[in-house]
Design a protein around this motif. Structure first.
Motif, short mmCIF file in Angstrom:
data_model
loop_
_atom_site.label_atom_id
_atom_site.label_comp_id
_atom_site.label_asym_id
_atom_site.label_seq_id
_atom_site.Cartn_x
_atom_site.Cartn_y
_atom_site.Cartn_z
N LEU A 124 0.86 -1.19 0.00
CA LEU A 124 0.00 0.00 0.00
C LEU A 124 0.89 1.23 0.00
N VAL A 125 0.72 2.08 -1.00
CA VAL A 125 1.54 3.30 -1.08
C VAL A 125 0.65 4.49 -0.72
N ILE A 126 1.01 5.17 0.37
CA ILE A 126 0.24 6.35 0.79
C ILE A 126 0.98 7.58 0.27
N PRO A 127 0.34 8.36 -0.59
CA PRO A 127 1.03 9.50 -1.20
C PRO A 127 1.29 10.61 -0.18
N SER A 128 2.20 11.50 -0.53
CA SER A 128 2.60 12.54 0.42
C SER A 128 1.51 13.59 0.59
N ASP A 129 0.57 13.64 -0.34
CA ASP A 129 -0.50 14.64 -0.19
C ASP A 129 -1.73 14.05 0.47
N PHE A 130 -1.52 12.94 1.19
CA PHE A 130 -2.66 12.21 1.73
C PHE A 130 -3.50 13.05 2.69
N SER A 131 -2.85 13.64 3.70
CA SER A 131 -3.63 14.36 4.70
C SER A 131 -4.20 15.64 4.12
N GLU A 132 -3.46 16.24 3.19
CA GLU A 132 -4.00 17.43 2.53
C GLU A 132 -5.27 17.07 1.78
N GLY A 133 -5.20 15.94 1.15
CA GLY A 133 -6.34 15.49 0.37
C GLY A 133 -7.56 15.30 1.26
N LEU A 134 -7.30 14.75 2.45
CA LEU A 134 -8.43 14.53 3.34
C LEU A 134 -9.06 15.85 3.73
N ALA A 135 -8.25 16.86 3.72
CA ALA A 135 -8.80 18.18 4.04
C ALA A 135 -9.53 18.76 2.84
N GLY A 136 -9.51 18.07 1.76
CA GLY A 136 -10.29 18.49 0.61
C GLY A 136 -9.53 19.36 -0.36
N LEU A 137 -8.21 19.43 -0.19
CA LEU A 137 -7.45 20.31 -1.05
C LEU A 137 -7.08 19.66 -2.36
#
Lengths: 376, 247
Positions: free
Chosen positions: A94-107
């Motif tokens: 499973l590869v978690i991208p570096s923008d993962f948490s940003e993405g969760l914030a909807g960005l």
């Protein structure tokens, strides 16, 4: 009948066979039923976390918290992960991208990448399905906790992930808990009596050929049918006994439900045993040594069992294979057993199968009687 | 007075593919006699005996055993004969009594009569102490005697013995022949094959087979005179290997 008494004496005197009659069903049920399963329980997961955020750690924790996944390693690069997959140290990456948490914030719209070892396609698909559902859960949690307003592009998407909205709620009938043991157990009972019926009776006759005792019998005025009956009846009884033993173990050890009629179940097994014993006798008339017989019957048994639909549904086999199953007694009983045990089918539900199986049994027995010669 | 024929063989031929195992055999066997069937290994003795017992069908020729045609009704013959094969064929994992019971039962004996006759037979053979012994644990000599006794247990008209004494010690062989005489004196015809030429002397009549054919048939004494030999052994060698004995 004197010949029958003789056969039972042989079996009783042969302590190894006598013990095997008891031990084989016990071992087969206790070992095979839990062991032969397609359930994927522990998927070794390698996680590349490029984000190192609270959110990514939560996702990993959720995965390893489920009973299906175990985080086996946290490699630093995709290359390293690939070599783990290749070596078999990981089943899934499973590869978690570096923008993962940003993405969760909807960005942004982050994408998780998943690599699956698909050598075994069934377990690979199952692993993928499990992962998907865990991620979907995670997604929903994020949405509910108000990371971003609903309706807006919050959360993340997986390449084939489904968005919440419409949900399908499956009801699994006849085996509500999707217990693989329930599916396998009726099949393993069939294997049990196939092996016992085919090998024990066939070897018995060939052994008499080898030792020369059959010649002494052949020079007596004994009727052919008497002789054949004496070779069939003992193993017919042993087969039914072992079936009952196996079923009791299934009931005691695995609490297998039994929906249908026991009477019908045993009646079908009897027809089946006649078919198998007829086949055993037919094969033994052609073999002159136990070695020859074992080789041929092992081969026949393997084909019959693997094609019977014990592991893979007959419906997904090629057409010629499905046609072959018209003459495969194992396929009939496999279907009959599952229907009676799991669905509680009655006679009229399986009448077609019972009829064809009876026809097959009659033909095989006739073939055996015709092939048997009281000579040479 | 014409003696009664129990076996009548005319032009018996048995072929296995291109190989002729029995080449136009013709002979008669009379009731109550001990008929010796001699021949080297592979001369076709066993093939002939198996045809006479209904275990194998003749390719051509006429074979009558106990008045029954062996090509047409071999199963009928089986009711009237006893057979002791070359290979030991009692069930080793059954006891002496169980083996006798099995064969008695197959020939349709009533249980009460069966037990009575079985015990009488064990007594006669002084086998009573072995009654419940597994065949497996009996010495070879005893097994062979028992095998013979079982072959005549149902009072057949003819008993076929295929090399019954091979591998048996001389004392047991002698006892075995005593059993054969006793059987013949009861009117049972004994048809016996053997390798031992001294045993051939005990027979009423002998026939010598060579390469599928019968080369001599008469009483041992007539044949010895005819060929000018002192023993049947010399006779046998002279007949089956003429080129080596022409000294």
């Amino acid at each position: 009948m004197f010949l029958l008494r003789k056969e039972f004496r042989h079996i009783r005197r042969n302590t190894f066979i006598a013990r095997a009659i008891i031990a084989v069903p016990i071992i087969q049920m206790l070992v095979l039923v839990p062991a032969v399963t397609f359930e994927v329980k522990r998927i070794d997961l390698a996680v590349i976390d490029s984000d190192h955020s609270r959110a990514s750690r939560e996702l990993v924790a959720k995965l390893s918290g489920s009973s299906f996944f175990a985080v086996a390693a946290t490699p630093q690069s995709v290359r390293e992960a690939e070599s783990m997959l290749f070596a078999g140290n990981a089943d899934m990456v499973l590869v978690i991208p570096s923008d993962f948490s940003e993405g969760l914030a909807g960005l942004t719209r982050p994408r998780l990448q998943v690599l699956v070892d698909a050598v075994n396609s069934t377990s690979a698909q199952l692993a993928w399905t499990y992962l998907n559902s865990v991620v979907r859960d995670f997604n929903r949690d994020v949405l509910l906790s108000g990371g971003s307003p609903p309706g807006q592009a919050g959360g993340m998407i997986m390449s084939s992930g489904s968005m919440p909205g419409l949900s399908v709620l499956p009801h699994y009938w006849y085996n509500p808990t999707l217990n693989y043991k329930y599916f396998m157990l009726p099949g393993i009972l069939v294997i049990l009596i196939t092996a016992i019926g085919l090998l024990m009776s066939g070897l018995n006759l060939v052994r008499e050929k080898e030792s020369g005792t059959i010649e002494q019998i052949n020079v007596t005025p004994v009727m052919k049918w008497e002789l054949i009956a004496s070779k069939i009846i003992p193993f017919f009884i042993i087969g039914l006994f072992d079936l009952a033993l196996g079923l009791s173990i299934g009931w005691l050890a695995f609490h297998i439900p039994f929906e249908g009629s026991l009477l019908l179940f045993f009646a079908c097994a009897m027809i089946f045993l006649v078919a198998v014993l007829g086949m055993a006798l037919f094969l033994s008339t052609m073999a002159s040594t136990q070695q020859q017989f074992l080789f041929v019957s092992y081969f026949v048994m393997m084909i019959f069992i693997l094609m019977s639909g014990i592991f893979t549904p007959v419906e997904s086999m090629p057409v010629w294979a499905q046609q072959f199953n018209w003459v495969n007694p194992v396929a009939y009983l496999m279907r009959i057993n599952r229907m009676i045990m799991l669905k509680g089918s009655g006679f009229h539900d399986i009448a077609m199968d019972v009829g064809l199986l009876s026809l097959l049994a009659t033909s095989l027995l006739t073939l055996a009687i015709r092939a048997y010669r009281k000579r040479a | 007075m014409e003696r009664e024929k129990v076996i009548e063989v005319r032009d018996l031929v048995k072929k296995f593919g291109a190989f002729t195992a029995n080449d136009h055999l013709s002979f008669d066997v009379y009731r109550g006699e001990i008929f010796g069937f001699l021949g080297a290994n592979g001369a076709g003795k066993t093939t002939a005996i198996r045809i006479l017992c209904g275990l194998s069908r003749p390719t051509s020729g006429r074979v009558m055993v106990a008045g029954i045609d062996a090509s047409r009704r071999p199963e009928e013959i089986k009711k009237r004969i006893g057979y002791m094969s070359q290979r030991f064929s009692l069930y080793e994992d059954l006891t002496v009594r169980e083996n006798i019971e099995l064969y008695g039962g197959i020939y349709g004996m009533r249980m009460k009569e069966l037990i009575h006759r079985r015990e009488a037979m064990l007594q006669r053979l002084s086998f009573t102490s072995y009654g419940d012994t597994l065949i497996r644990s009996l010495p070879l000599g005893l097994r062979q005697k028992l095998s013979f006794a079982t072959a005549v247990f149902h009072d057949p008209e003819i008993v076929f013995l295929d090399e019954p004494t091979s591998g048996v010690d001389p004392v047991t062989r002698r006892q075995f022949w005593e059993m054969i005489y006793e059987t013949a004196s009861q009117g049972i015809t004994v048809f016996v094959t053997t390798h031992y030429m001294d045993e051939a002397e005990y027979c009423d009549r002998i026939t010598i087979m060579n390469e599928g054919k019968i080369v001599a048939l008469d009483t041992p004494s007539v044949l010895r005179q005819q060929y000018g030999t002192a023993t049947v052994e010399e006779l046998f060698v002279k007949i089956t290997r003429p080129q080596r004995t022409m000294v």
